[in-house]
Design a protein around this motif. Structure first.
Motif, PDB file in Angstrom:
ATOM      1  N   LYS A 120      23.354  29.517  43.431  1.00 15.50           N
ATOM      2  CA  LYS A 120      24.010  30.336  44.448  1.00 15.50           C
ATOM      3  C   LYS A 120      25.505  30.422  44.185  1.00 15.50           C
ATOM      4  O   LYS A 120      26.112  31.494  44.309  1.00 15.50           O
ATOM      5  N   ALA A 121      26.110  29.306  43.793  1.00 18.56           N
ATOM      6  CA  ALA A 121      27.537  29.303  43.479  1.00 18.56           C
ATOM      7  C   ALA A 121      27.825  30.172  42.259  1.00 18.56           C
ATOM      8  O   ALA A 121      28.817  30.922  42.236  1.00 18.56           O
ATOM      9  N   CYS A 122      26.958  30.100  41.251  1.00 14.86           N
ATOM     10  CA  CYS A 122      27.130  30.942  40.067  1.00 14.86           C
ATOM     11  C   CYS A 122      26.966  32.418  40.420  1.00 14.86           C
ATOM     12  O   CYS A 122      27.692  33.283  39.899  1.00 14.86           O
ATOM     13  N   ALA A 123      26.017  32.716  41.296  1.00 13.69           N
ATOM     14  CA  ALA A 123      25.795  34.101  41.718  1.00 13.69           C
ATOM     15  C   ALA A 123      27.018  34.645  42.459  1.00 13.69           C
ATOM     16  O   ALA A 123      27.430  35.792  42.246  1.00 13.69           O
ATOM     17  N   LEU A 183      20.487  37.804  37.310  1.00  9.79           N
ATOM     18  CA  LEU A 183      19.588  36.748  37.766  1.00  9.79           C
ATOM     19  C   LEU A 183      20.142  35.370  37.412  1.00  9.79           C
ATOM     20  O   LEU A 183      20.521  35.124  36.260  1.00  9.79           O
ATOM     21  N   MET A 184      20.189  34.487  38.400  1.00 12.99           N
ATOM     22  CA  MET A 184      20.603  33.098  38.211  1.00 12.99           C
ATOM     23  C   MET A 184      19.407  32.208  38.556  1.00 12.99           C
ATOM     24  O   MET A 184      18.975  32.174  39.722  1.00 12.99           O
ATOM     25  N   PHE A 201      28.944  25.573  35.262  1.00 14.44           N
ATOM     26  CA  PHE A 201      29.975  26.535  35.660  1.00 14.44           C
ATOM     27  C   PHE A 201      30.864  26.900  34.470  1.00 14.44           C
ATOM     28  O   PHE A 201      31.316  28.037  34.340  1.00 14.44           O
ATOM     29  N   TYR A 202      31.120  25.945  33.587  1.00 14.07           N
ATOM     30  CA  TYR A 202      31.863  26.254  32.362  1.00 14.07           C
ATOM     31  C   TYR A 202      31.043  27.192  31.484  1.00 14.07           C
ATOM     32  O   TYR A 202      31.555  28.195  30.967  1.00 14.07           O
ATOM     33  N   ASP A 203      29.763  26.870  31.311  1.00 17.27           N
ATOM     34  CA  ASP A 203      28.902  27.720  30.487  1.00 17.27           C
ATOM     35  C   ASP A 203      28.765  29.120  31.081  1.00 17.27           C
ATOM     36  O   ASP A 203      28.626  30.104  30.345  1.00 17.27           O
ATOM     37  N   GLU A 218      35.417  29.745  43.531  1.00 15.21           N
ATOM     38  CA  GLU A 218      35.556  30.939  44.377  1.00 15.21           C
ATOM     39  C   GLU A 218      36.171  30.585  45.732  1.00 15.21           C
ATOM     40  O   GLU A 218      36.889  31.387  46.330  1.00 15.21           O
ATOM     41  N   ASP A 219      35.904  29.386  46.230  1.00 14.49           N
ATOM     42  CA  ASP A 219      36.523  28.939  47.477  1.00 14.49           C
ATOM     43  C   ASP A 219      38.036  28.788  47.298  1.00 14.49           C
ATOM     44  O   ASP A 219      38.817  29.166  48.186  1.00 14.49           O
ATOM     45  N   LEU A 220      38.438  28.219  46.169  1.00 15.66           N
ATOM     46  CA  LEU A 220      39.866  28.042  45.921  1.00 15.66           C
ATOM     47  C   LEU A 220      40.556  29.392  45.793  1.00 15.66           C
ATOM     48  O   LEU A 220      41.702  29.557  46.223  1.00 15.66           O
ATOM     49  N   ARG A 221      39.887  30.341  45.209  1.00 16.01           N
ATOM     50  CA  ARG A 221      40.446  31.697  45.121  1.00 16.01           C
ATOM     51  C   ARG A 221      40.619  32.289  46.515  1.00 16.01           C
ATOM     52  O   ARG A 221      41.637  32.927  46.818  1.00 16.01           O
ATOM     53  N   ALA A 222      39.601  32.112  47.353  1.00 15.74           N
ATOM     54  CA  ALA A 222      39.692  32.612  48.729  1.00 15.74           C
ATOM     55  C   ALA A 222      40.834  31.939  49.475  1.00 15.74           C
ATOM     56  O   ALA A 222      41.582  32.588  50.228  1.00 15.74           O
TER      57      ALA A 222
END
Length: 626
Positions: free
Chosen positions: A30-33, A75-76, A160-162, A335-339
């Motif tokens: 979900k985080a990757c998506a 798709l993840m 997440f790096y990959d 993505e949270d840090l970006r927000a």
């Protein structure tokens, strides 16, 4: 594992919209998506029309010309257990396997697939994603780019790096490049309608739809109940490991409430616990929130969740929401840090938050968040210029994630027993951390209530007894290490319970156990039970204590010593094998089984086919975790 794809064709013909679908057990897919959807919008103006689980999307396999418009699927897909699909895709996957589906069903679909896994699982690494890709192609879908693989063990961020490497090298080059959108907000534009009330009547109703949404897809539900959440009461909470040992492992007994007596489960099934945050952790977070928010922590809030936003309880207090609903102990995603950077007026802090969220800052993010286990409270404390509103807090925080524990008791007992290793330690900089659910269970006292679900595990168990005998048709060999003993204990105890119900006739021992741990005196779980069963000739047991001698001795080494017994068990007695424990151990056991079978057959291919046949019959099953 690669498919042939035509990048030039993709560049010129892909549709202007796409869906992001994901399947997950732990939330990483979900985080990757979420990250992939944001970057695709920002970098390429891709119109993401939905971002949800496979089973929540109702149009993928719909054989309807109206729904079969050209579309891209991103798709993840995570793999769970021994190469199995996650719960959030199982309904879709079962439908996809139907032989009646036309091979042109998905010819309107182009897909980009990113698989998540752990290479410690050996040949089962990303197996669920690889199976899905094969089936999609069989149904006419076309790969948009090469399949991506995310490994938990990759330095500086794991999967997440990959993901970032795959996005930059594979997916984004396929999409048409466009100018970046300025100020592309990571927070949803949907605002929560929040009504504050002065009365202190914000007790959460655990029958609220929010809690039913947290239930595992396969959770058992008693007849007449709409929500399969059970109330349990702690009856026992003892330490299993020696008090002087570094690992605190608990034996916890839970009594299901009387209204749930009709609930049945099988040996090897799973108990899913919904933890709550401690008072101390909630108070620490409240201290770093704006005063105008924290001062209202005990006033009632009525929430109206907008369409497409996270569903929360309709009525609560901020304190009860933080305690029972929000995952405040989670590590914020990039993505949270970006927000958060968009809510940060201080230029220096805003730039730092953006740096942490970017692909180029993955090592920085790994150092700051992942290795040091920094939670929401830590980030808000370090970046003190962030100006949060109550609505943005409801958008940023994710729901508490239920945790799964293999049941260690026999289903014929009215008590559910768990074997839980408490997660705790220190980071490289000396910061202490603890696992949310294991610490929650550690601190439970007798009489405390728990919220839980019951769901099927990975084992298909042979329980049939021979006619007029307490002997079972299928002998079993259990192989486990550490807390992996839990589902094996459930299986062994259930067979004993059923045998006792049919009498104590003299029989051949048909249960075997190979168990491994570090030290016999420290973490040999349930050893008195095993010694008793062994003395009654109900169980044969072999042990491997890895630190009781100068050399390492693991279960796979003990298996080598018992090669003749294992070959006889599989080839002559047609027995079943059940493996439970960590992913690396399970992979090593599988390789050792193949080695032993190869010695028996004289051929590696025959050994591999034999193990596959056992698996198809339910006579070889693995319950493993990272």
């Amino acid at each position: 594992f690669h498919f042939i794809y035509n990048m030039e064709a993709s560049l010129s013909s892909h549709p202007a919209c796409c869906k992001v679908l994901w399947s997950t057990q732990s939330g990483r897919s979900k985080a990757c998506a979420r990250r992939t959807a944001r970057i695709s919008r920002e970098r390429c103006h891709i119109d993401i029309i939905s971002n949800t689980t496979f089973d929540d999307d109702l149009t993928l396999l719909a054989n309807n010309p109206v729904t079969q418009q050209p579309i891209i699927l991103i798709l993840m897909v995570s793999t769970t257990g021994d190469g199995e699909q996650c719960e959030s895709i199982q309904t879709t996957w079962k439908s996809m396997l139907s032989r009646s589906l036309p091979h042109t069903l998905l010819e309107h679909v182009q897909f980009a697939l990113y698989c998540l896994g752990d290479r410690a699982y050996g040949d089962q690494f990303c197996a669920a994603g690889r199976k899905l890709a094969t089936r999609l192609v069989q149904l006419g879908a076309k790969p948009l780019c090469r399949v991506g693989y995310g490994d938990d063990g990759t330095p500086n961020g794991g999967v997440f790096y990959d993901l970032d490497v795959w996005l930059e090298e594979s997916l984004l080059p396929v999409f048409q490049r466009k100018e970046m959108i300025e100020n592309c907000y990571a927070l949803s534009g949907n605002e929560y309608n929040i009504v504050r009330k002065k009365v202190e009547d914000g007790n959460i109703d655990f029958k609220d739809n929010f809690f039913s949404c947290l239930a595992p897809k396969t959770a058992y539900c008693a007849e007449g109940r709409l929500i399969p959440m059970w109330e349990g009461v702690v009856k026992l909470n003892n330490r299993l490991s020696d008090p002087s040992w570094q690992q605190n492992t608990r034996h916890i007994a839970i009594q299901i409430d009387k209204a749930s007596e009709s609930v049945l489960y099988q040996a090897g099934d799973v108990c899913t616990i919904l933890p709550c945050n401690s008072r101390e952790d909630v108070e620490k977070l409240l201290q770093v929130l704006p005063k105008e928010i924290s001062d209202q922590a005990d006033n009632t809030i009525e929430l109206d969740s907008p369409e497409g936003a996270q569903l929360w309880p309709r009525k609560c207090t901020l304190r009860s929401w933080l305690t029972y609903c929000a995952d405040i102990a989670a590590l914020p995603e990039r993505e949270d840090l970006r927000a958060l950077s968009l809510l940060c007026p201080d230029t220096e802090q805003r730039v730092k938050l953006l740096s942490l969220s970017e692909t180029s800052g993955s090592a920085l993010y790994a150092d700051y968040v992942l290795r040091e286990k920094r939670s929401w409270r830590d980030v808000l404390y370090d970046f003190d210029s962030i100006t949060l509103s109550l609505s943005s807090l409801f958008q940023l925080l994710q729901p508490l994630r239920p945790r799964h524990f293999s049941i260690a008791s026999a289903p014929s007992s009215d008590i559910i027993e768990l074997c839980v290793a408490v997660v705790e330690g220190t980071t490289p900089l000396g910061r202490s951390y603890h696992g949310l659910c294991s610490s929650y269970l550690r601190d439970c006292t007798v009489g405390d209530s728990l919220r839980l679900w019951l769901k099927p595990g990975s084992f298909q168990l042979p329980m049939t007894q021979l006619k007029n005998s307490s002997q079972y048709e299928t002998p079993i060999l259990c192989i486990g290490a550490g807390t992996g003993i839990a589902p094996l204990r459930s299986l062994i105890r259930e067979r004993e319970k059923r045998r006792q119900q049919r009498g104590e006739a003299e029989i051949e021992c048909d249960a075997k156990l190979i168990f491994g741990c570090r030290k016999e005196s420290m973490d040999y779980y349930y050893q008195e039970e095993w010694k008793y069963l062994q003395s009654k000739k109900r169980l044969q047991i072999w042990t491997a204590f890895s630190r009781d001698q100068t050399y390492k001795n693991y279960v796979q080494q003990e298996m080598s010593k018992q090669k003749s017994m294992i070959l006889e068990h599989i080839l002559e007695k047609e027995g079943a094998i059940y493996v439970a424990g960590g992913a690396k151990m399970a992979s090593a056991v599988k390789e050792k089984l193949l080695d032993i079978l190869e010695d028996g057959f004289g051929d590696r291919k025959r050994a591999t086919n034999s193990l596959k046949q056992l698996s198809r019959k339910g006579k070889y099953a693995v319950e493993a975790w990272s």
